[in-house]
Design a protein around this motif. Structure first.
Motif, PDB file in Angstrom:
ATOM      1  N   MET A 270       0.851  -1.168   0.000  1.00 55.66           N
ATOM      2  CA  MET A 270       0.000   0.000   0.000  1.00 55.66           C
ATOM      3  C   MET A 270       0.899   1.234   0.000  1.00 55.66           C
ATOM      4  SD  MET A 270      -2.936   0.869   2.758  1.00 55.66           S
ATOM      5  CE  MET A 270      -3.665   2.443   2.822  1.00 55.66           C
ATOM      6  N   ASN A 271       0.788   2.005  -1.043  1.00 56.70           N
ATOM      7  CA  ASN A 271       1.600   3.207  -1.191  1.00 56.70           C
ATOM      8  C   ASN A 271       0.740   4.422  -0.845  1.00 56.70           C
ATOM      9  OD1 ASN A 271       2.825   5.539  -2.309  1.00 56.70           O
ATOM     10  ND2 ASN A 271       4.047   4.253  -3.658  1.00 56.70           N
ATOM     11  N   LEU A 272       0.970   4.985   0.338  1.00 61.46           N
ATOM     12  CA  LEU A 272       0.146   6.092   0.808  1.00 61.46           C
ATOM     13  C   LEU A 272       0.259   7.315  -0.100  1.00 61.46           C
ATOM     14  CD1 LEU A 272       0.694   5.917   4.668  1.00 61.46           C
ATOM     15  CD2 LEU A 272      -1.226   5.060   3.341  1.00 61.46           C
ATOM     16  N   LYS A 273       1.456   7.587  -0.565  1.00 62.73           N
ATOM     17  CA  LYS A 273       1.647   8.759  -1.430  1.00 62.73           C
ATOM     18  C   LYS A 273       0.842   8.615  -2.717  1.00 62.73           C
ATOM     19  CE  LYS A 273       5.004  11.731  -3.578  1.00 62.73           C
ATOM     20  NZ  LYS A 273       6.362  12.202  -3.618  1.00 62.73           N
ATOM     21  N   GLU A 274       0.918   7.441  -3.320  1.00 65.03           N
ATOM     22  CA  GLU A 274       0.183   7.185  -4.564  1.00 65.03           C
ATOM     23  C   GLU A 274      -1.330   7.259  -4.351  1.00 65.03           C
ATOM     24  OE1 GLU A 274      -0.561   3.227  -7.060  1.00 65.03           O
ATOM     25  OE2 GLU A 274       1.557   3.840  -7.031  1.00 65.03           O
ATOM     26  N   LEU A 275      -1.806   6.654  -3.279  1.00 61.54           N
ATOM     27  CA  LEU A 275      -3.237   6.691  -2.987  1.00 61.54           C
ATOM     28  C   LEU A 275      -3.705   8.119  -2.712  1.00 61.54           C
ATOM     29  CD1 LEU A 275      -3.577   3.483  -0.805  1.00 61.54           C
ATOM     30  CD2 LEU A 275      -4.535   3.847  -3.082  1.00 61.54           C
ATOM     31  N   ALA A 276      -2.888   8.883  -2.006  1.00 65.04           N
ATOM     32  CA  ALA A 276      -3.225  10.283  -1.729  1.00 65.04           C
ATOM     33  C   ALA A 276      -3.344  11.072  -3.024  1.00 65.04           C
ATOM     34  CB  ALA A 276      -2.169  10.910  -0.817  1.00 65.04           C
ATOM     35  N   GLU A 277      -2.396  10.872  -3.916  1.00 63.24           N
ATOM     36  CA  GLU A 277      -2.413  11.590  -5.189  1.00 63.24           C
ATOM     37  C   GLU A 277      -3.654  11.247  -6.012  1.00 63.24           C
ATOM     38  OE1 GLU A 277       1.352  10.678  -7.006  1.00 63.24           O
ATOM     39  OE2 GLU A 277       2.439  12.048  -5.678  1.00 63.24           O
ATOM     40  N   ARG A 278      -4.071  10.000  -5.960  1.00 59.81           N
ATOM     41  CA  ARG A 278      -5.251   9.568  -6.714  1.00 59.81           C
ATOM     42  C   ARG A 278      -6.510  10.324  -6.325  1.00 59.81           C
ATOM     43  NH1 ARG A 278      -4.953   2.997  -6.839  1.00 59.81           N
ATOM     44  NH2 ARG A 278      -3.007   2.857  -7.993  1.00 59.81           N
ATOM     45  N   ILE A 279      -6.590  10.707  -5.048  1.00 59.61           N
ATOM     46  CA  ILE A 279      -7.797  11.413  -4.619  1.00 59.61           C
ATOM     47  C   ILE A 279      -7.518  12.897  -4.355  1.00 59.61           C
ATOM     48  CG2 ILE A 279      -8.950   9.339  -3.787  1.00 59.61           C
ATOM     49  CD1 ILE A 279      -8.286  10.184  -0.932  1.00 59.61           C
ATOM     50  N   GLY A 280      -6.354  13.360  -4.792  1.00 62.47           N
ATOM     51  CA  GLY A 280      -6.059  14.789  -4.750  1.00 62.47           C
ATOM     52  C   GLY A 280      -5.665  15.337  -3.394  1.00 62.47           C
ATOM     53  N   LEU A 281      -5.011  14.532  -2.576  1.00 63.21           N
ATOM     54  CA  LEU A 281      -4.569  14.972  -1.258  1.00 63.21           C
ATOM     55  C   LEU A 281      -3.066  14.867  -1.118  1.00 63.21           C
ATOM     56  CD1 LEU A 281      -7.197  13.175   1.021  1.00 63.21           C
ATOM     57  CD2 LEU A 281      -7.174  15.581   0.369  1.00 63.21           C
ATOM     58  N   GLU A 282      -2.529  15.591  -0.156  1.00 61.45           N
ATOM     59  CA  GLU A 282      -1.139  15.422   0.236  1.00 61.45           C
ATOM     60  C   GLU A 282      -1.047  14.153   1.086  1.00 61.45           C
ATOM     61  OE1 GLU A 282       1.449  17.354  -0.700  1.00 61.45           O
ATOM     62  OE2 GLU A 282       0.033  18.519  -1.915  1.00 61.45           O
ATOM     63  N   GLU A 283       0.131  13.566   1.125  1.00 55.96           N
ATOM     64  CA  GLU A 283       0.299  12.312   1.856  1.00 55.96           C
ATOM     65  C   GLU A 283      -0.061  12.450   3.335  1.00 55.96           C
ATOM     66  OE1 GLU A 283       3.620   8.878   2.815  1.00 55.96           O
ATOM     67  OE2 GLU A 283       4.118  10.445   1.377  1.00 55.96           O
ATOM     68  N   ASP A 284       0.329  13.554   3.978  1.00 54.46           N
ATOM     69  CA  ASP A 284       0.017  13.720   5.402  1.00 54.46           C
ATOM     70  C   ASP A 284      -1.491  13.856   5.636  1.00 54.46           C
ATOM     71  OD1 ASP A 284       0.161  16.276   4.167  1.00 54.46           O
ATOM     72  OD2 ASP A 284       0.552  17.256   6.077  1.00 54.46           O
ATOM     73  N   GLU A 285      -2.197  14.508   4.718  1.00 52.16           N
ATOM     74  CA  GLU A 285      -3.648  14.615   4.822  1.00 52.16           C
ATOM     75  C   GLU A 285      -4.298  13.241   4.668  1.00 52.16           C
ATOM     76  OE1 GLU A 285      -4.508  18.972   2.840  1.00 52.16           O
ATOM     77  OE2 GLU A 285      -4.066  17.301   1.500  1.00 52.16           O
ATOM     78  N   TYR A 286      -3.788  12.493   3.703  1.00 55.71           N
ATOM     79  CA  TYR A 286      -4.323  11.152   3.456  1.00 55.71           C
ATOM     80  C   TYR A 286      -4.058  10.241   4.657  1.00 55.71           C
ATOM     81  CZ  TYR A 286      -5.451   6.808   1.068  1.00 55.71           C
ATOM     82  OH  TYR A 286      -6.016   5.612   0.723  1.00 55.71           O
ATOM     83  N   ARG A 287      -2.876  10.361   5.233  1.00 56.90           N
ATOM     84  CA  ARG A 287      -2.520   9.547   6.400  1.00 56.90           C
ATOM     85  C   ARG A 287      -3.517   9.798   7.546  1.00 56.90           C
ATOM     86  NH1 ARG A 287       2.035   6.743   7.946  1.00 56.90           N
ATOM     87  NH2 ARG A 287       3.122   7.424   6.067  1.00 56.90           N
ATOM     88  N   GLU A 288      -3.910  11.061   7.735  1.00 60.09           N
ATOM     89  CA  GLU A 288      -4.900  11.379   8.760  1.00 60.09           C
ATOM     90  C   GLU A 288      -6.238  10.707   8.459  1.00 60.09           C
ATOM     91  OE1 GLU A 288      -5.354  15.545   9.732  1.00 60.09           O
ATOM     92  OE2 GLU A 288      -3.204  15.869   9.435  1.00 60.09           O
ATOM     93  N   LEU A 289      -6.626  10.717   7.190  1.00 59.32           N
ATOM     94  CA  LEU A 289      -7.869  10.046   6.801  1.00 59.32           C
ATOM     95  C   LEU A 289      -7.783   8.540   7.006  1.00 59.32           C
ATOM     96  CD1 LEU A 289      -8.976  11.934   3.564  1.00 59.32           C
ATOM     97  CD2 LEU A 289     -10.009  12.031   5.836  1.00 59.32           C
ATOM     98  N   VAL A 290      -6.615   7.969   6.720  1.00 59.60           N
ATOM     99  CA  VAL A 290      -6.438   6.529   6.917  1.00 59.60           C
ATOM    100  C   VAL A 290      -6.533   6.197   8.400  1.00 59.60           C
ATOM    101  CG1 VAL A 290      -4.859   4.576   6.667  1.00 59.60           C
ATOM    102  CG2 VAL A 290      -5.143   6.179   4.782  1.00 59.60           C
ATOM    103  N   ASP A 291      -5.982   7.066   9.254  1.00 60.24           N
ATOM    104  CA  ASP A 291      -6.131   6.852  10.700  1.00 60.24           C
ATOM    105  C   ASP A 291      -7.603   6.807  11.093  1.00 60.24           C
ATOM    106  OD1 ASP A 291      -3.541   6.552  11.717  1.00 60.24           O
ATOM    107  OD2 ASP A 291      -3.241   8.714  11.932  1.00 60.24           O
ATOM    108  N   LEU A 292      -8.378   7.746  10.598  1.00 62.04           N
ATOM    109  CA  LEU A 292      -9.816   7.772  10.879  1.00 62.04           C
ATOM    110  C   LEU A 292     -10.504   6.542  10.295  1.00 62.04           C
ATOM    111  CD1 LEU A 292     -12.251   9.243  12.071  1.00 62.04           C
ATOM    112  CD2 LEU A 292     -12.399  10.537   9.924  1.00 62.04           C
ATOM    113  N   PHE A 293     -10.113   6.167   9.073  1.00 61.43           N
ATOM    114  CA  PHE A 293     -10.658   4.970   8.437  1.00 61.43           C
ATOM    115  C   PHE A 293     -10.385   3.739   9.302  1.00 61.43           C
ATOM    116  CE2 PHE A 293      -9.700   1.243   5.779  1.00 61.43           C
ATOM    117  CZ  PHE A 293     -10.954   1.005   5.248  1.00 61.43           C
ATOM    118  N   LEU A 294      -9.173   3.638   9.831  1.00 59.63           N
ATOM    119  CA  LEU A 294      -8.833   2.492  10.679  1.00 59.63           C
ATOM    120  C   LEU A 294      -9.674   2.492  11.952  1.00 59.63           C
ATOM    121  CD1 LEU A 294      -4.959   2.294  10.390  1.00 59.63           C
ATOM    122  CD2 LEU A 294      -6.604   0.573   9.645  1.00 59.63           C
TER     123      LEU A 294
END
Length: 105
Positions: free
Chosen positions: A1-25
């Motif tokens: 799982m590449n957080l940077k790549e996934l973040a880019e796919r939905i138009g977010l920075e990696e740190d923003e996406y990481r926060e969303l993944v924390d909430l998702f978890l």
């Protein structure tokens, strides 16, 4: 799982996406716990509901492996076919554990 790549796919920075993944978890594991409890109790309707919630959240996050497993569980539960997804429930838990290990090494 590449957080940077996934973040880019939905138009977010990696740190923003990481926060969303924390909430998702956090929410996803609560949904998984409900799913597992319902599965153990044979409550196909609740399994389908919980799987649907996980399915949608994972799809929105672009976490397609979780999305696909949750969708299979949801569809089987909707048809009252819980026996056919016993292994999938374990796979789903493993995927959550894997994501947690990536986000919180």
């Amino acid at each position: 799982m590449n957080l940077k790549e996934l973040a880019e796919r939905i138009g977010l920075e990696e740190d923003e996406y990481r926060e969303l993944v924390d909430l998702f978890l956090e929410t996803g594991m609560a949904d998984f716990d409900r799913l597992k409890g319902a599965f153990d109790a044979g409550d196909a309707r609740q399994v389908a509901r919980s799987a649907h919630t996980i399915n949608g959240a994972a799809g929105n996050m672009g976490i397609m492996n979780v999305h696909e497993v949750a969708k299979r569980i949801e569809l089987a539960a909707a048809e009252n076919q819980l026996d056919s997804v016993s292994d999938e429930v374990g796979v789903l838990k493993g995927l959550f554990d894997e994501i947690a290990g990536i986000v919180h090494p």
